[in-house]
Structure formats: structure tokens, C-alpha cells
Design an enzyme around this catalytic site. Sequence first.
Site, PDB file in Angstrom:
ATOM      1  CB  SER A 141      50.812 -24.792  45.561  1.00 36.26           C
ATOM      2  OG  SER A 141      51.958 -25.122  44.804  1.00 36.26           O
ATOM      3  CE1 TYR A 154      48.512 -29.607  44.737  1.00 35.00           C
ATOM      4  CE2 TYR A 154      50.047 -28.132  43.631  1.00 35.00           C
ATOM      5  CZ  TYR A 154      49.609 -28.754  44.783  1.00 35.00           C
ATOM      6  OH  TYR A 154      50.240 -28.508  45.978  1.00 35.00           O
TER       7      TYR A 154
HETATM    8  P1  NDP Z   1      52.341 -35.079  51.885  1.00 32.03           P
HETATM    9  O1  NDP Z   1      51.818 -35.934  50.769  1.00 32.03           O
HETATM   10  O2  NDP Z   1      53.725 -35.278  52.361  1.00 32.03           O
HETATM   11  O3  NDP Z   1      51.332 -35.176  53.133  1.00 32.03           O
HETATM   12  C1  NDP Z   1      49.971 -35.009  52.914  1.00 32.03           C
HETATM   13  C2  NDP Z   1      49.207 -35.065  54.206  1.00 32.03           C
HETATM   14  O4  NDP Z   1      47.820 -34.858  53.897  1.00 32.03           O
HETATM   15  C3  NDP Z   1      49.331 -36.402  54.896  1.00 32.03           C
HETATM   16  O5  NDP Z   1      49.409 -36.176  56.277  1.00 32.03           O
HETATM   17  C4  NDP Z   1      48.023 -37.100  54.539  1.00 32.03           C
HETATM   18  O6  NDP Z   1      47.590 -37.946  55.582  1.00 32.03           O
HETATM   19  C5  NDP Z   1      47.075 -35.922  54.458  1.00 32.03           C
HETATM   20  N1  NDP Z   1      45.877 -36.183  53.670  1.00 32.03           N
HETATM   21  C6  NDP Z   1      45.789 -36.546  52.366  1.00 32.03           C
HETATM   22  N2  NDP Z   1      44.499 -36.692  52.008  1.00 32.03           N
HETATM   23  C7  NDP Z   1      43.773 -36.423  53.115  1.00 32.03           C
HETATM   24  C8  NDP Z   1      42.392 -36.407  53.389  1.00 32.03           C
HETATM   25  N3  NDP Z   1      41.488 -36.706  52.448  1.00 32.03           N
HETATM   26  N4  NDP Z   1      41.979 -36.061  54.636  1.00 32.03           N
HETATM   27  C9  NDP Z   1      42.873 -35.760  55.600  1.00 32.03           C
HETATM   28  N5  NDP Z   1      44.196 -35.774  55.404  1.00 32.03           N
HETATM   29  C10 NDP Z   1      44.646 -36.108  54.169  1.00 32.03           C
HETATM   30  O7  NDP Z   1      52.117 -33.573  51.396  1.00 32.03           O
HETATM   31  P2  NDP Z   1      52.910 -32.213  51.746  1.00 32.03           P
HETATM   32  O8  NDP Z   1      53.275 -32.185  53.170  1.00 32.03           O
HETATM   33  O9  NDP Z   1      53.950 -32.001  50.717  1.00 32.03           O
HETATM   34  O10 NDP Z   1      51.767 -31.135  51.425  1.00 32.03           O
HETATM   35  C11 NDP Z   1      50.985 -30.530  52.433  1.00 32.03           C
HETATM   36  C12 NDP Z   1      50.222 -29.383  51.788  1.00 32.03           C
HETATM   37  O11 NDP Z   1      51.144 -28.446  51.221  1.00 32.03           O
HETATM   38  C13 NDP Z   1      49.294 -29.812  50.633  1.00 32.03           C
HETATM   39  O12 NDP Z   1      48.106 -29.059  50.683  1.00 32.03           O
HETATM   40  C14 NDP Z   1      50.106 -29.457  49.391  1.00 32.03           C
HETATM   41  O13 NDP Z   1      49.273 -29.223  48.275  1.00 32.03           O
HETATM   42  C15 NDP Z   1      50.812 -28.201  49.868  1.00 32.03           C
HETATM   43  N6  NDP Z   1      52.030 -27.879  49.131  1.00 32.03           N
HETATM   44  C16 NDP Z   1      53.089 -28.761  49.070  1.00 32.03           C
HETATM   45  C17 NDP Z   1      54.237 -28.417  48.362  1.00 32.03           C
HETATM   46  C18 NDP Z   1      55.399 -29.338  48.245  1.00 32.03           C
HETATM   47  O14 NDP Z   1      56.290 -29.067  47.404  1.00 32.03           O
HETATM   48  N7  NDP Z   1      55.514 -30.383  49.050  1.00 32.03           N
HETATM   49  C19 NDP Z   1      54.356 -27.116  47.674  1.00 32.03           C
HETATM   50  C20 NDP Z   1      53.192 -26.287  47.809  1.00 32.03           C
HETATM   51  C21 NDP Z   1      52.081 -26.650  48.512  1.00 32.03           C
HETATM   52  P3  NDP Z   1      47.306 -39.528  55.415  1.00 32.03           P
HETATM   53  O15 NDP Z   1      48.560 -40.117  54.890  1.00 32.03           O
HETATM   54  O16 NDP Z   1      46.937 -39.985  56.741  1.00 32.03           O
HETATM   55  O17 NDP Z   1      46.181 -39.627  54.426  1.00 32.03           O
END
Ligand code: NDP
Length: 246
Positions: A141, A154
Site C-alpha cells: 500500500s 496496517y
Molecule cells: P476490500 O475490503 O474491498 O476487499 C477485501 C477482500 O479480501 C474481500 O474479497 C475479502 O473477502 C477478502 N478477505 C478478507 N479477509 C480475508 C481472509 N482472511 N482470507 C481470504 N480473503 C479475505 O479491500 P480492497 O479491495 O480495497 O483491498 C484489496 C487489497 O488491496 C488489500 O490487501 C488492501 O490492503 C490493498 N490496498 C487497498 C487500498 C485501497 O485504498 N482500497 C490501497 C492500498 C492497498 P471476503 O469478504 O469473502 O472475506
Amino acid sequence: MKTLENKVALVTGASRGIGAAIASELAKNGAAVVVNYAGGKAAADETVAAIVAAGGKAIAIQGDVSKTEDMTHLFDEAIAAFGKIDILVNNAGIMITKLIKDTTDEDYTRQFDINVKGTFNTLREAATKLANNGSVINLSSTTTRLMFPTYATYVATKGAVEQLTRVFAKEVGAKGINVNSISPGPTNTELFTTGKPQEVMDRLASLSAFNRLGEPQDIANVVVFLASDAAKWISGQNIGLNGAVA
Ligand code: NDP
């Protein structure tokens, strides 16, 4: 021929947000895709249905990235379904933002279990199960460069993800596997928007040279490139995807 024809991709946390966009874009470019999710079965099924409706190949497999046995099962099921895995995208992640003084042991452990142990678990599986000449893309990130108060645990997890990336790149390079991390800036997903007033989102959007938030598609486009043969000489790097935020 499509860029990722005959490739198989596994995307963790692909039920929604950035992961779902990555899964769709990989499929659009010819890869068969495994859509992993933890609890969001309905959303994962929707991601799969959209890919299939667009003429792609995808299946959903449940598994909590923080659980070793779930990740062993995920890799074995994916290989049973599609014969191999060429591309691993470690996208699953959570974000807990609190001042250090307010962060509980449970907050700390949950954040590290999912973001760091989760990435470690899949890299350990990938070390023996990813196909030669494959690619790994881990999600860090841009917040690791910004030092906002409340982001301490984080950014500590994402710093760890970047270090895992650099070492793993050296460990699997002999198999022709390239390993990189990407650092999105503020991106328009539930993780980012939940609990933020519009004015905070506008202020964060204004940090970008383009005065907007990133969209999941902005991130997915780069993942497809990093997973392609054209990007093979890029390995052990962390790449900012943030419209010049930092
Ligand atoms: P969301 O919260 O929109 O989606 C998160 C996803 O991760 C969901 O599909 C969720 O699935 C899954 N997930 C959460 N916990 C678990 C777990 N224990 N095992 C498997 N799957 C899991 O997040 P984003 O799309 O925004 O983020 C995706 C990645 O990008 C993350 O790593 C985040 O840190 C990173 N990121 C995001 C930014 C942003 O501004 N959005 C900026 C920089 C980095 P389910 O609901 O089924 O649990």
C-alpha cells in the site's frame, strides 16, 4: 492470442474490490482464474458468474488466508481443477486504523494474521506448487510512504509484505518466477470508503496528480502486465500505483 492464454491464476480475496477487478482482468486476458474468498460466498459467485458470462473461465474456492490448512487446500483444489497455477496474486487484506494507544492485542493479531501470515502462507505453498516461469504479485500500500497517524499496524503489515516479496524473489528466481509487490494509493473500494466522510475522501483524492481516487481497474491493468511474459525482468520490486500520490 491473448496475453495470458493457457495460464492459470489464483487471486486471494477476489470476491469484491480490487481482487474482483484483478480476477476479471486476468480472465479477460485469457487466464483461467481461481477466485478465493473468506466469507463472501455470494460476492465470489457473482465475480465468477460475470467472468463466465464474458466468456472466461473461473471457479470460486473458500479459504481464510490466515489459516495454513485452508491455503494448502486452496492450492491443491486449484491444481485439481485447472492442472497448475502460474500466477498468484496475494490481494486478501484488511485495514484496521487506530492510534497505537487504542490498538488492542486482538486488532494487532488480526491485522498481522491476515495481511502478513496470509501472504506468508500462500508464498510457502507457491514455493513448491507454482509452475515454472510463473509470477507472484503481492499487495502492499502507498500508505507505507505516507505515515498517517492511525495507520501504524496496517503499514507495519504492508512493510512486512514488501520484505517477503524481496526475499521470495531471490528464493524462486531459479524457476523463472518473478515476484513483485504493488502499492495502490487510495482506491475506491469498501476497505477505503467505509467510515470515511466525503470530505476526507475528497482530500485524499486531491493528493493524486489527477485529483481522483484510484479505481480497482487501474490496479488490475498493471497486475495483468506484471503477470505477463513481457514483465519477466521486473522482480523483487515494489511499484507504486497511485497517480503520483507519493
Ligand atoms: P476490500 O475490503 O474491498 O476487499 C477485501 C477482500 O479480501 C474481500 O474479497 C475479502 O473477502 C477478502 N478477505 C478478507 N479477509 C480475508 C481472509 N482472511 N482470507 C481470504 N480473503 C479475505 O479491500 P480492497 O479491495 O480495497 O483491498 C484489496 C487489497 O488491496 C488489500 O490487501 C488492501 O490492503 C490493498 N490496498 C487497498 C487500498 C485501497 O485504498 N482500497 C490501497 C492500498 C492497498 P471476503 O469478504 O469473502 O472475506
